[in-house]
Design a protein around this motif. Structure first.
Motif, PDB file in Angstrom:
ATOM      1  N   GLU A   1      93.926  36.650  18.366  1.00 57.89           N
ATOM      2  CA  GLU A   1      94.794  37.025  17.259  1.00 57.89           C
ATOM      3  C   GLU A   1      96.078  36.210  17.282  1.00 57.89           C
ATOM      4  O   GLU A   1      96.548  35.703  16.263  1.00 57.89           O
ATOM      5  CB  GLU A   1      95.153  38.506  17.418  1.00 57.89           C
ATOM      6  CG  GLU A   1      95.010  39.301  16.163  1.00 57.89           C
ATOM      7  CD  GLU A   1      95.335  40.763  16.399  1.00 57.89           C
ATOM      8  OE1 GLU A   1      95.626  41.426  15.416  1.00 57.89           O
ATOM      9  OE2 GLU A   1      95.296  41.207  17.563  1.00 57.89           O
TER      10      GLU A   1
ATOM     11  N   ILE B   1      95.468  32.705  16.158  1.00 57.41           N
ATOM     12  CA  ILE B   1      95.327  32.612  14.703  1.00 57.41           C
ATOM     13  C   ILE B   1      96.705  32.610  14.060  1.00 57.41           C
ATOM     14  O   ILE B   1      96.997  31.840  13.147  1.00 57.41           O
ATOM     15  CB  ILE B   1      94.491  33.797  14.167  1.00 57.41           C
ATOM     16  CG1 ILE B   1      93.057  33.711  14.659  1.00 57.41           C
ATOM     17  CG2 ILE B   1      94.518  33.827  12.659  1.00 57.41           C
ATOM     18  CD1 ILE B   1      92.229  34.908  14.289  1.00 57.41           C
TER      19      ILE B   1
ATOM     20  N   ASP C   1      86.554  39.340  14.640  1.00 59.74           N
ATOM     21  CA  ASP C   1      85.854  40.531  14.156  1.00 59.74           C
ATOM     22  C   ASP C   1      84.692  40.890  15.061  1.00 59.74           C
ATOM     23  O   ASP C   1      84.507  42.063  15.415  1.00 59.74           O
ATOM     24  CB  ASP C   1      85.309  40.291  12.739  1.00 59.74           C
ATOM     25  CG  ASP C   1      86.408  40.421  11.704  1.00 59.74           C
ATOM     26  OD1 ASP C   1      86.234  39.897  10.590  1.00 59.74           O
ATOM     27  OD2 ASP C   1      87.432  41.038  12.026  1.00 59.74           O
TER      28      ASP C   1
ATOM     29  N   LYS D   1      88.966  34.081  12.678  1.00 58.80           N
ATOM     30  CA  LYS D   1      89.050  35.478  12.228  1.00 58.80           C
ATOM     31  C   LYS D   1      87.700  36.152  12.344  1.00 58.80           C
ATOM     32  O   LYS D   1      87.600  37.313  12.768  1.00 58.80           O
ATOM     33  CB  LYS D   1      89.542  35.536  10.778  1.00 58.80           C
ATOM     34  CG  LYS D   1      91.038  35.406  10.658  1.00 58.80           C
ATOM     35  CD  LYS D   1      91.514  35.605   9.232  1.00 58.80           C
ATOM     36  CE  LYS D   1      93.024  35.512   9.192  1.00 58.80           C
ATOM     37  NZ  LYS D   1      93.534  35.237   7.857  1.00 58.80           N
TER      38      LYS D   1
END
Lengths: 441, 432
Positions: free
Chosen positions: A302, A305, A264, A260
Motif C-alpha cells: 500500500e 502504491i 486485493d 492495487k
C-alpha cells in the motif's frame, strides 16, 4: 482469474505494452475548470467558505523544499511559495475551489517579506497567459490540466484536488526560480495583490489571442524557409521526449493498477491462514506467523502504491506537459521567424518593383502632374521606410527569441534531469525499502 | 513432505529415520522393520513413450524409472547398481487403489495430482509440460517413500512386487480381487446412513478433515491468484526497460545511467519466472495435504460404516430375539401383523410354530456370530485406525511446519533479490 491478464497486452517478452483501456488522452475542455460541487460538504448560502480538511502538512512541505533544493543548484533561493488550504467557495452562481498562496521572500523589490492571497485555478491560467504573452519563447512550467475525463478519476475527490494543489505549487516554485520570469511584474501582482480582477482586464484579451492564433495559422500555412539546425534538433528531441514521457507515464499508471490488484489478492490470502490456524493446535503458531507476514506485505505494498502515485507519476506527468510546452515554444519561435521572413520578402519584392518603376518613368520623360508625383514618391518612400523598420524589428525579435529559447532550453534540461532523477531515485529507494521491510518480518 | 527434491547427493531414501518420535506402543519397532529400512527407493528419470491405451488408441505418455537399492549395501559403503523398472502414472493409481481397499484403517498417502489444477496464468496446464512432469516425478517419489516408511503398508507384498517386478505385478494385483472391493468401497463412502454411536474421536476427525480440505483448497486458489498478480507487476516493469533504453538514445548526459537502469529493469521483470516456479514446490506440499485430507476422511467414514453395520446386525439380533420370545410365550409385546392375524384368524398349528421357532433359533445364533464378527472388525479398525491417525497427525504437523518455513525462506530470498535489483537501479539513476 486470467481474464484480467487477457485484456491487457502484457506479453512476457517485452513487447509493446500500451494498454487499450487507459483513456488518458482525452481531455474534457470545459471553460470553468474549477467549478466543483462537493457532494460531501454542505454548501451554504452566501459567500462563506466551507472548510475542507486539507491542511498542507509540514512534513510534505519540507519534502517539497528538499526536492526543489536539490534542483535549485547554485542560486540561493530568495523566494519561497506554497499553495495550500483548498477551500470550497460558494456564490449564488457557482462553486469553486480557492487556494491559499503564501509567499515568503527576501527580495528588495518586494515591499514586505510575507504575502498571503487567495487564488483560484482561473487566476493561475491568467498568470500563465500573461507570462507567455510577454515571453513567448521562454519555457514556462506547465499548469495542471483542466479536468481530465479519465474513467477512474472522480471529478471532485480529494486526490484530484491534492494532485492539482501540488502541481500549482510546483508551477509557482519553478516560475520563481526562473531567472527572467521571476522578475515579471505579473508574477508580483499575482503573489501580492488581494484583488486580481482589475489587473486581469489589462492582460491579454481574447481578441489579441485570436489575432496571434490567426497569424500563427497563416504563417504555418506559408511554411518556414529554413529552420536553423539547432532548432530542428530541438524539435526532434521534443517529439521523441514527449513520446517517451507519455510511455513512462502510462507504464507507471499500469504498475499502480497491477499493484492495487495484487494488494486485493493479498488481503484475501492472509485471512485464510488465520482461519486454518484456528483449526490447528501445533500448527497454529506458524500459520498465524505467515498470516501476519502476508498482512505486513500488504501494508508495505500500500505504501509503495502511495509513493508511486504521489511522487513518480506526477513527476512524469508534469514532464509530459512540459514536452508539450517545448513543442509550443518551438512553434512560436517558428512563427516569429516566419513573420520576419514574410516582411523580408515583402521588402525585397517591393524594392525590386520600385526599382522597375523608377526606370520606366525616367524613360518616358513625360512628366506626370508634378504635385501628384511628388506625393506618390513621398508616400512610397514612407511605406518603404516603415517596411524596412518592421523588418528590422522582426529580425531582432527572431534573434531574441532564438537566444532566449537556447538559453532556456539548457536550463530546462538541467532542471528536468534533476527532477526526474530524484523522482526515479526516490522510487528505487522506496522499492528497496519495501523489500527490506518485508524481509524483516 | 519427504525430501523429494532430486538431489544426487541426497539419496537417503526414507522420509524419517526409524528412530523417530512415533508413539511408543510398539510402533517404533514396526517402523524399524518398514521396507524403507531395508530398501532405498527413488525415481530417477522420466521418458516419453508411445503406445496403445485401453481403448486401443495411440497415445503418448510418460514413464518413470523406479530405482531400488538395498540400504545395507549403502551403509557398508558399496555402491551397487540399482535395480530398476519403468512405471507409468496409471500403474501407481492401481497400486494405491489396492492399498486403500486392503488397508481401510490406514491413511494412505496420496498421489500427485492427475491433472494440473490451481493453475495461474503462466503455469502450464499441459501434462506433457516438462516442468509438470518433473514435479510429478518428485511427487511420485515422495509417494513411494512415504508408503515404504509406513509401519503397516510397507510390509505389503504387492507393494514389494510393484517395486521389483516389472511384469508379473499386474496379474498379481488383479488376482487379489481388489477391483470389486474398490467399487463397493466407493459406493459405501458416498452412501448416506445414520449411525447412532460412532466413536466421537472419529466424528471429530472427520470434521477436521473437511475443514482441512476446505482451507487448503482455498489457500491454493488464493495463492494462485496472488502469483498471477505478482507476475503482472514484475512484467510491466520490463516496459520501463524498453523505454529507458529508447530514451537513453535521446539524452547526452543521462544516457548511460538510463541505459543501465533499463537493463536492470529487464532483469527484474525476468526474475519473476524463476521465483514463481520455485514457489510451486510450496503449492505441491499444500496439495499433498489437500489430498491427504480426503484419505483421512475415508478412514473416518470406514469407521462409521463398520459401526453402522454393527448396529444393524445388533438391531437385527434384538428383533429376532424378540420374535422368539413372542413366539415362545405367545404374548404379543409389540404390534405386528402376524400377531393381529393370528388373533383374528386363530393360532397356527403347533408344528408350524415349532418350525418357525427352530428357524429363529438358527437365525439368532447366526446373528450372534455376525454381531461378534462385526464388533471385532469394528474394534480392530478403531484400534489400528486411531493409531495411524495419530501417526498422520504428527507427520502433518512436522511437514506443514517445514513447508511454511520453506515458504518464508523463499519469500525472504525473493525480497533479497528485490533489494539487490533496486539498489543497482538506484545506482544507475544516481549516475544520470
Amino acid at each position: 482469474m486470467s481474464a484480467a491478464m487477457d485484456e491487457s497486452a502484457v506479453i512476457p517478452h517485452s513487447h509493446a505494452v500500451v494498454p487499450a483501456d487507459i483513456s488518458g488522452e482525452m481531455l474534457d475542455l470545459e471553460d470553468d475548470d474549477d467549478l466543483e460541487v462537493f457532494s460531501k460538504t454542505t454548501s451554504q448560502a452566501g459567500g462563506s467558505p466551507v472548510l475542507s480538511s486539507m491542511p498542507n502538512s509540514p512534513g510534505s512541505m519540507v519534502n517539497q523544499y528538499q526536492l526543489e533544493e536539490e534542483g535549485g543548484g547554485v542560486n540561493t533561493r530568495d523566494m519561497f511559495i506554497t499553495v495550500d488550504n483548498p477551500e470550497s467557495h460558494v456564490t449564488a452562481i457557482e462553486t469553486f475551489i480557492v487556494y491559499r498562496v503564501l509567499t515568503r521572500t527576501t527580495r528588495g523589490d518586494f515591499d514586505s517579506s510575507e504575502y498571503e492571497v487567495r487564488r483560484r485555478y482561473q487566476d493561475f491560467l491568467w498568470l500563465k497567459g500573461t507570462l507567455e504573452e510577454a515571453h513567448p519563447t521562454l519555457i514556462i512550467h506547465p499548469l495542471p490540466e483542466k479536468f481530465v475525463m479519465k474513467g477512474m478519476v472522480e471529478r471532485f475527490n480529494e486526490d484530484f484536488i491534492e494532485t492539482r494543489r501540488r502541481a500549482l505549487q510546483h508551477f509557482l516554485s519553478k516560475t520563481a526560480e526562473h531567472p527572467l520570469l521571476s522578475h515579471s511584474q505579473q508574477l508580483k501582482v499575482f503573489l501580492t495583490e488581494q484583488e486580481l480582477t482589475a489587473h486581469k482586464k489589462q492582460g491579454p484579451s481574447f481578441l489579441s489571442r485570436m489575432g496571434e492564433t490567426v497569424r500563427a495559422v497563416a504563417n504555418s500555412v506559408r511554411g518556414l524557409k529554413s529552420r536553423p539546425e539547432e532548432f530542428v534538433a530541438m524539435q526532434e528531441y521534443a517529439d521523441d521526449f514527449s513520446n517517451k514521457m507519455a510511455s513512462l507515464d502510462k507504464i507507471t499508471q499500469r504498475i499502480i493498477k497491477e499493484q492495487k490488484e495484487y494488494l486485493d489478492e493479498l488481503r484475501q490470502y492472509g485471512p485464510i491462514y488465520t482461519q486454518w490456524a484456528d483449526l490447528e493446535t501445533e500448527l497454529s503458531e506458524p500459520l498465524r506467523g505467515v498470516a501476519g507476514c502476508v498482512d505486513n506485505c500488504g501494508r508495505e505494498t500500500e505504501e509503495q502504491i502511495r509513493h508511486l502515485a504521489e511522487v513518480l507519476e506526477p513527476s512524469l506527468h508534469q514532464y509530459v506537459l512540459c514536452a508539450d510546452t517545448l513543442k509550443t515554444v518551438l512553434r512560436r519561435r517558428d512563427n516569429i521567424q516566419a513573420e520576419f521572413e514574410a516582411k523580408n520578402d515583402a521588402l525585397t519584392s517591393w524594392s525590386s518593383s520600385k526599382k522597375v518603376d523608377h526606370e520606366t518613368s525616367s524613360r518616358t520623360m513625360e512628366p506626370p502632374p508634378g504635385s501628384m508625383r511628388t506625393c506618390e514618391t513621398r508616400k512610397h518612400k514612407n511605406s518603404r521606410e516603415e517596411l524596412k523598420e518592421e523588418a528590422a524589428c522582426l529580425e531582432e525579435s527572431v534573434k531574441n527569441a532564438n537566444r532566449a529559447l537556447r538559453g532556456d532550453w539548457s536550463r530546462w534540461e538541467g532542471s528536468m534531469k534533476t527532477d526526474l532523477k530524484s523522482a526515479l531515485v526516490s522510487t528505487a529507494d522506496k522499492n528497496v525499502e519495501y523489500y527490506e521491510k518485508v524481509t524483516d518480518l | 513432505m519427504a525430501d523429494g527434491r532430486r538431489d544426487p547427493s541426497d539419496r537417503t531414501g526414507g522420509s524419517e529415520p526409524a528412530e523417530d518420535d512415533l508413539e511408543d506402543d510398539g510402533k517404533a519397532t514396526k517402523a524399524a522393520s518398514a521396507l524403507s529400512g531395508r530398501l532405498e527407493v527413488s525415481i530417477a528419470e522420466t521418458e516419453k513413450r508411445n503406445g496403445k491405451n485401453a481403448v486401443n488408441m495411440q497415445e503418448t505418455f510418460t514413464v518413470y524409472l523406479v530405482e531400488t537399492r538395498p540400504t545395507e549395501a549403502l551403509a557398508e559403503g558399496r555402491n551397487p547398481a540399482p535395480d530398476s523398472l519403468w512405471r507409468r502414472y496409471s500403474e501407481f493409481e492401481v497400486l494405491r487403489s489396492y492399498l486403500l481397499v486392503t488397508y481401510p484403517a490406514m491413511v494412505v498417502s496420496p498421489l500427485p495430482e492427475k491433472r494440473a489444477e490451481f493453475v495461474w496464468h503462466k503455469l502450464s496446464a499441459d501434462n506433457m509440460d516438462p516442468d509438470f512432469v518433473e514435479r510429478r516425478r518428485v511427487g511420485l517419489e515422495n509417494f513411494l517413500q512415504r508408503v515404504t516408511s509406513h509401519p503397516v503398508l510397507s510390509n505389503d507384498n504387492i507393494l514389494y512386487r510393484f517395486l521389483t517386478e516389472e511384469h508379473g505385478w499386474k496379474e498379481a494385483v488383479y488376482e487379489t480381487g481388489f477391483q470389486d472391493k474398490a467399487d463397493s468401497r466407493l459406493r459405501a463412502l458416498s452412501a448416506t446412513f445414520r449411525v447412532r454411536n460412532p466413536d466421537k474421536r472419529f466424528v471429530d476427525m472427520k470434521h477436521y478433515s473437511d475443514e482441512l480440505q476446505s482451507h487448503t483448497s482455498q489457500l491454493l486458489r488464493a495463492r494462485a491468484r496472488v502469483a498471477d498478480r505478482l507476475y503482472g507487476v514484475y512484467k510491466v516493469h520490463g516496459n520501463y526497460g524498453r523505454v529507458f533504453s529508447e530514451w537513453s538514445v535521446l539524452e547526452k548526459q543521462m544516457g548511460d545511467g538510463l541505459q543501465s537502469a533499463g537493463h536492470h529493469m529487464d532483469a527484474y521483470a525476468a526474475s519473476i519466472d524463476d521465483i514463481l516456479e520455485e514457489a510451486e514446490h510450496y503449492g505441491d506440499q499444500l496439495k499433498e495435504y489437500l489430498f491427504y485430507a480426503e484419505a483421512l476422511r475415508a478412514v473416518c467414514r470406514k469407521h462409521e460404516l463398520s459401526q453402522y453395520e454393527l448396529e444393524v446386525a445388533s438391531q437385527d439380533l434384538v428383533s429376532k430375539k424378540q420374535q422368539r420370545e413372542e413366539l415362545a410365550t405367545g404374548s404379543v409385546r409389540t404390534f405386528s401383523l402376524k400377531g393381529m392375524t393370528s388373533k383374528l384368524f386363530g393360532q397356527e398349528a403347533p408344528e408350524q410354530r415349532e418350525a418357525r421357532l427352530h428357524l429363529l433359533e438358527e437365525q439368532i445364533s447366526e446373528g450372534e456370530e455376525a454381531v461378534k464378527e462385526r464388533r471385532a472388525e469394528c474394534q480392530v479398525h478403531v484400534y489400528s485406525a486411531w493409531g495411524d491417525v495419530q501417526r498422520f497427525r504428527q507427520q502433518k504437523d512436522r511437514d506443514i511446519r517445514e513447508a511454511l518455513i520453506g515458504y518464508a525462506l523463499m519469500q525472504i530470498n525473493m525480497c533479497k533479490k528485490g533489494v539487490q535489483m533496486w539498489s543497482n537501479t538506484k545506482e544507475c539513476f544516481l549516475k544520470m
